[in-house]
Design a protein around this motif. Structure first.
Motif, PDB file in Angstrom:
ATOM      1  N   PHE B 110      63.289 -19.167 -31.460  1.00  0.00           N
ATOM      2  CA  PHE B 110      62.841 -19.393 -32.726  1.00  0.00           C
ATOM      3  C   PHE B 110      61.435 -18.475 -32.764  1.00  0.00           C
ATOM      4  O   PHE B 110      60.898 -19.595 -32.277  1.00  0.00           O
ATOM      5  N   ASP B 112      59.031 -20.019 -34.729  1.00  0.00           N
ATOM      6  CA  ASP B 112      57.615 -20.331 -35.759  1.00  0.00           C
ATOM      7  C   ASP B 112      58.535 -22.364 -34.758  1.00  0.00           C
ATOM      8  O   ASP B 112      59.113 -23.368 -35.211  1.00  0.00           O
ATOM      9  N   THR B 115      58.574 -24.831 -36.844  1.00  0.00           N
ATOM     10  CA  THR B 115      59.998 -25.587 -38.163  1.00  0.00           C
ATOM     11  C   THR B 115      61.000 -25.411 -38.034  1.00  0.00           C
ATOM     12  O   THR B 115      61.745 -25.241 -38.121  1.00  0.00           O
ATOM     13  N   ALA B 116      60.879 -24.788 -36.393  1.00  0.00           N
ATOM     14  CA  ALA B 116      62.381 -25.243 -35.399  1.00  0.00           C
ATOM     15  C   ALA B 116      62.935 -26.446 -35.636  1.00  0.00           C
ATOM     16  O   ALA B 116      63.971 -26.088 -35.010  1.00  0.00           O
ATOM     17  N   LEU B 117      62.313 -27.452 -35.638  1.00  0.00           N
ATOM     18  CA  LEU B 117      63.050 -28.789 -34.843  1.00  0.00           C
ATOM     19  C   LEU B 117      62.962 -29.393 -36.054  1.00  0.00           C
ATOM     20  O   LEU B 117      62.022 -29.984 -37.124  1.00  0.00           O
ATOM     21  N   ASN B 118      63.712 -30.049 -36.538  1.00  0.00           N
ATOM     22  CA  ASN B 118      64.123 -30.854 -37.269  1.00  0.00           C
ATOM     23  C   ASN B 118      63.358 -32.028 -37.446  1.00  0.00           C
ATOM     24  O   ASN B 118      63.467 -32.816 -36.167  1.00  0.00           O
ATOM     25  N   PRO B 119      62.136 -32.003 -37.916  1.00  0.00           N
ATOM     26  CA  PRO B 119      61.797 -33.496 -38.686  1.00  0.00           C
ATOM     27  C   PRO B 119      61.750 -34.972 -38.246  1.00  0.00           C
ATOM     28  O   PRO B 119      60.901 -35.642 -38.196  1.00  0.00           O
ATOM     29  N   THR B 120      63.343 -35.184 -39.107  1.00  0.00           N
ATOM     30  CA  THR B 120      63.750 -36.565 -38.807  1.00  0.00           C
ATOM     31  C   THR B 120      64.984 -37.073 -37.434  1.00  0.00           C
ATOM     32  O   THR B 120      65.394 -37.921 -37.900  1.00  0.00           O
ATOM     33  N   LEU B 121      65.131 -36.107 -36.771  1.00  0.00           N
ATOM     34  CA  LEU B 121      65.803 -36.094 -35.884  1.00  0.00           C
ATOM     35  C   LEU B 121      64.410 -36.388 -34.258  1.00  0.00           C
ATOM     36  O   LEU B 121      63.882 -35.652 -34.387  1.00  0.00           O
ATOM     37  N   PHE B 165      60.033 -37.862 -32.096  1.00  0.00           N
ATOM     38  CA  PHE B 165      60.138 -36.734 -33.314  1.00  0.00           C
ATOM     39  C   PHE B 165      58.567 -35.962 -32.586  1.00  0.00           C
ATOM     40  O   PHE B 165      57.810 -36.167 -32.211  1.00  0.00           O
ATOM     41  N   HIS B 167      56.886 -34.151 -35.061  1.00  0.00           N
ATOM     42  CA  HIS B 167      55.257 -34.457 -34.962  1.00  0.00           C
ATOM     43  C   HIS B 167      54.454 -34.548 -34.376  1.00  0.00           C
ATOM     44  O   HIS B 167      53.440 -34.706 -34.374  1.00  0.00           O
ATOM     45  N   PHE B 169      54.133 -33.723 -31.275  1.00  0.00           N
ATOM     46  CA  PHE B 169      54.435 -32.981 -30.374  1.00  0.00           C
ATOM     47  C   PHE B 169      53.525 -31.587 -30.460  1.00  0.00           C
ATOM     48  O   PHE B 169      53.203 -31.576 -31.582  1.00  0.00           O
ATOM     49  N   SER B 170      52.721 -30.993 -30.127  1.00  0.00           N
ATOM     50  CA  SER B 170      51.530 -29.508 -30.326  1.00  0.00           C
ATOM     51  C   SER B 170      52.361 -28.246 -29.917  1.00  0.00           C
ATOM     52  O   SER B 170      54.251 -28.902 -29.611  1.00  0.00           O
ATOM     53  N   VAL B 178      62.173 -26.121 -27.633  1.00  0.00           N
ATOM     54  CA  VAL B 178      63.209 -25.828 -28.185  1.00  0.00           C
ATOM     55  C   VAL B 178      63.607 -24.413 -27.225  1.00  0.00           C
ATOM     56  O   VAL B 178      64.963 -24.290 -27.061  1.00  0.00           O
TER      57      VAL B 178
END
Ligand SMILES: Nc1ncnc2c1ncn2[C@@H]1O[C@H](COP(=O)(O)OP(=O)(O)OP(=O)(O)O)[C@@H](O)[C@H]1O
Ligand code: SF4
Ligand SMILES: [Mg+2]
Lengths: 311, 347
Positions: B110, B112, B115-121, B165, B167, B169-170, B178
């Motif tokens: 994707f 972006d 936003t493509a990665l789930n912030p909680t996993l 998680f 967040h 990563f840059s 991804v």
């Protein structure tokens, strides 16, 4: 995480102290005294009683005694029921109120989240409309009105369930229903809207592109994120439910803390007022503390935000 | 230049991985039916990169989502056409059958990475869950594979990184993750919808190099959607130019860059700066694409085309095959139309 917890813990202690002080101040500004009752109007007896309860001491000394009673967790005997200590009253009333409150929260969370999730998944469908209509009604009907209606219809007219007291699981249904409906509705609405938003996120699309099952996508990827706002309002909601228990306890004649609390205020029963207020608010503040910690666990950005930098 | 070097390493076979025939996708909205994709045809060979270019809203993402089986239905409907993946028609599969292909045989990247990665996993969970769902392998084996993938996409300390998680990563790192997620089940087709648009230029170049490296190693076919002709020039083998839900011109990279035939393609090429023609003025294409609620009967480019003729307004042009790979939909290809002056050409 440890730092975060310690910080929240210290804030919790400070909050309890402020509440205790405010309670003390308010209690002594309301007019009247525990001995306004004509039966105890003998001045000598009154003087002796005041001495016994240290009410003859200056205010700041009384305040110190009060703080000491909080720290040692010994609030002394009740003024109106001298053969019972405040601790005993708390030990008797609190478990019942706690049970009512916890069952209510559990019911509200489970049904609210489930309703909200299904409403979001069937967006603009029949389930959605039904659930949201229920939610609007649930939010706008006050719990004491609902309680009265439930007693009238289900207990008195239909005789399906007992109308009062807290003596068996069957007795618990109506009070819980009355108390849980409002919170359920609020949680359902919140879950629905936040779920709808989460479902449009890229990471949900990505989860779909991975070929995961719809159940897994909702439970594992969407729900946890959708629940953040719900956890955020849990604190205020808890406060609402706990005060709600006072009202519901009176309507259903449940011998919880609400009963003693209301009586103690009418009687100016200082030790009971102080004891139950401080205990109750400490409990509430502790629950808020727990909510914060749960939030930290749900959202990794909070948990780790000072531990490691960006890659 | 390195064109020759690339040819040596790159193996494009004549095996067709994907055949898209007359794909039509619409969306039923309150305002009416949006005809987002209006009959798209193309083939994709094993090991090649096809770039799809075109202005915003021309149907690039809808086309790729349709291939991926990600068109939300409703409001979307696949009105017509076939998507044959290795001979199997994806439009005919049930959702359950489609899930066995999604993420396994066909993967998607994707735009972006924020936003493509789930912030909680954790990254590890997000990397391995597809693998564990589809390939039924154990936790340890999945973890090993995840570490290999992170190495492949160039993430240092993969063992530790698995526990972190998103967040942490840059943006560039996240896009690498991804990509690792998309590749972990060894797909044959990778669809990348503007994979570098959200990244800054140096990271963009790194990610593109990663694509090339992966293609060399895995013989994977790539559909690359982009606005950026620079990206296209760098890694595409073939280019499809989309306009208002149609592919108006398709051909090899050289054919599209040096002998573009469709006025819209030429307009696109004229609207980007070129190093070799410094003194030439940039000419953005005037006007806007047609409304897809009621697309024109004739050539959709008529209103903006300098060469528009009477016929363009009424009848959609036939498809002229200029070479094995080069096709164009334009009335100028008709013998009766006047020959375009050479000076109008770009290449
Ligand atoms: N879910 C949807 N509902 C309604 N219309 C949609 C939906 N998805 C896409 N469309 C419409 O389909 C058309 C094509 O959109 P698409 O996303 O494929 O464009 P694009 O070529 O990818 O553009 P961009 O370069 O901006 O990403 C647009 O007009 C868009 O409004
Ligand atoms: S068909 Fe006509 S309007 Fe369309 S691009 Fe060709 S010349 Fe222009
Ligand atoms: Mg797009």
């Amino acid at each position: 995480m440890a730092k975060y917890i310690i910080k929240r813990f210290l804030m919790m202690i400070a909050t309890i102290l402020i509440i205790a002080t405010l309670t003390f101040a308010l209690m002594h500004t309301i007019p009247g005294s525990p001995f306004d009752d004509e039966r105890t109007s003998n001045p000598t007896i009154q003087a002796n009683l005041e001495k016994f309860y240290k009410l003859d001491e200056p205010m700041h000394i009384q305040y110190l005694y009060y703080l000491k009673s909080i720290v040692t967790f010994d609030f002394g005997p009740s003024i109106k029921k001298p053969n019972e200590s405040v601790n005993e009253l708390l030990a008797r009333g609190f478990p019942i109120s706690f049970e009512l409150g916890m069952v209510t929260i559990l019911v509200a969370l489970l049904s609210g989240v489930t309703l909200g999730t299904f409403a979001a998944l069937r967006h603009n469908g029949i389930i959605d409309y039904t659930a949201m209509t229920f939610a609007v009604v649930g939010i706008s009907v006050p719990n004491f009105v609902l309680a009265t209606l439930l007693i009238q219809q289900i207990a008195v007219n239909l005789e399906w369930l007992p109308p009062a007291t807290w003596s068996s699981p069957l007795h618990m249904i109506l009070p819980t229903l009355a108390l849980a409906t409002g919170p359920t509705a609020i949680i359902a609405r919140l879950t629905r809207s936040s779920m709808l938003e989460v479902l449009t996120q890229d990471y949900i699309k990505m989860a779909r592109a991975k070929g995961l099952s719809p159940v897994r996508i909702v439970v594992r990827h969407a729900l946890r994120n959708a629940l953040m706002p719900v956890v955020t309002i849990m604190g205020t909601m808890l406060a609402g439910i706990l005060t709600g228990t006072f009202v519901i306890e009176r309507i259903f004649a449940i011998p919880g803390m609400g009963k003693y609390f209301v009586e103690s205020i009418n009687n100016r029963d200082y030790p009971v007022i102080m004891g139950s207020t401080v205990f109750y608010s400490a409990f509430l503040v502790f629950m808020l503390f727990l909510v914060d910690i749960v939030y930290g666990f749900l959202d990794p950005r909070i948990k780790l935000h000072r531990k490691e930098g960006d890659a | 230049m390195n064109e020759r070097k690339k040819k040596e390493k790159k193996m494009i076979s004549d095996e067709k991985v994907l055949q898209v025939n007359n794909l039509q996708v619409s969306f039923r909205t309150y305002g009416g039916e949006v005809e987002a994709v209006r009959g798209v045809d193309f083939d994709l060979y094993k090991g090649e990169t096809l770039a799809i270019v075109g202005e915003s809203g021309c149907g690039k993402s809808v086309t790729s989502n349709a291939i991926m089986g990600l068109i939300p239905q409703p409001p979307g409907i696949i009105k017509n056409g076939h998507i044959l993946f290795k001979g199997k028609d994806l439009t005919k599969l049930t959702k359950g059958e489609l899930r066995k292909i999604q993420g396994v045989d066909i993967s998607m990247i994707f735009q972006d990475p924020m936003t493509a990665l789930n912030p909680t996993l954790t990254i590890g969970e997000q990397l391995t869950e597809g693998l564990r769902t589809h390939k039924k392998i154990g936790k340890q084996e999945a973890k090993k594979r995840a570490i290999d993938m992170l190495k492949l996409v160039g993430i240092p300390n993969p063992e530790e990184r698995l526990k972190q998680f998103p967040h942490q990563f840059s943006g560039g790192m996240r896009q690498r993750i991804v990509i690792a997620i998309a590749l972990i089940c060894d797909p044959e087709l990778l669809i990348a919808d503007e994979p570098t648009t959200a990244l800054d230029v140096t990271i963009q170049a790194q990610i593109l190099e990663l694509f090339e490296e992966i293609q060399r190693k895995k013989k994977i076919s790539i559909i690359l959607i982009t606005h950026d002709l620079g990206v296209v020039a760098k890694i595409a083998d073939r280019i499809a130019v989309m306009y208002a839900g149609k592919i108006v011109e398709i051909g090899n990279k050289r054919e599209i860059f040096y002998t573009p035939e469709h006025p819209y393609t030429r307009g696109l090429l004229n609207s980007v700066p070129r190093l070799d023609l410094e003194d030439e003025e940039l000419q953005p294409i005037e006007g806007t694409p047609p409304d897809l609620f009621s697309p024109p009967k004739g050539c959709p480019f008529t209103a903006r085309c300098d060469y528009a003729m009477e016929v363009c307004d009424h009848v959609y042009p036939f498809t002229n095959k200029l070479s094995e790979a080069h096709r164009v939909d334009c009335w100028l290809q008709d013998e009766r139309a006047k020959v375009i002056k050479n000076s109008d050409r770009v290449g």
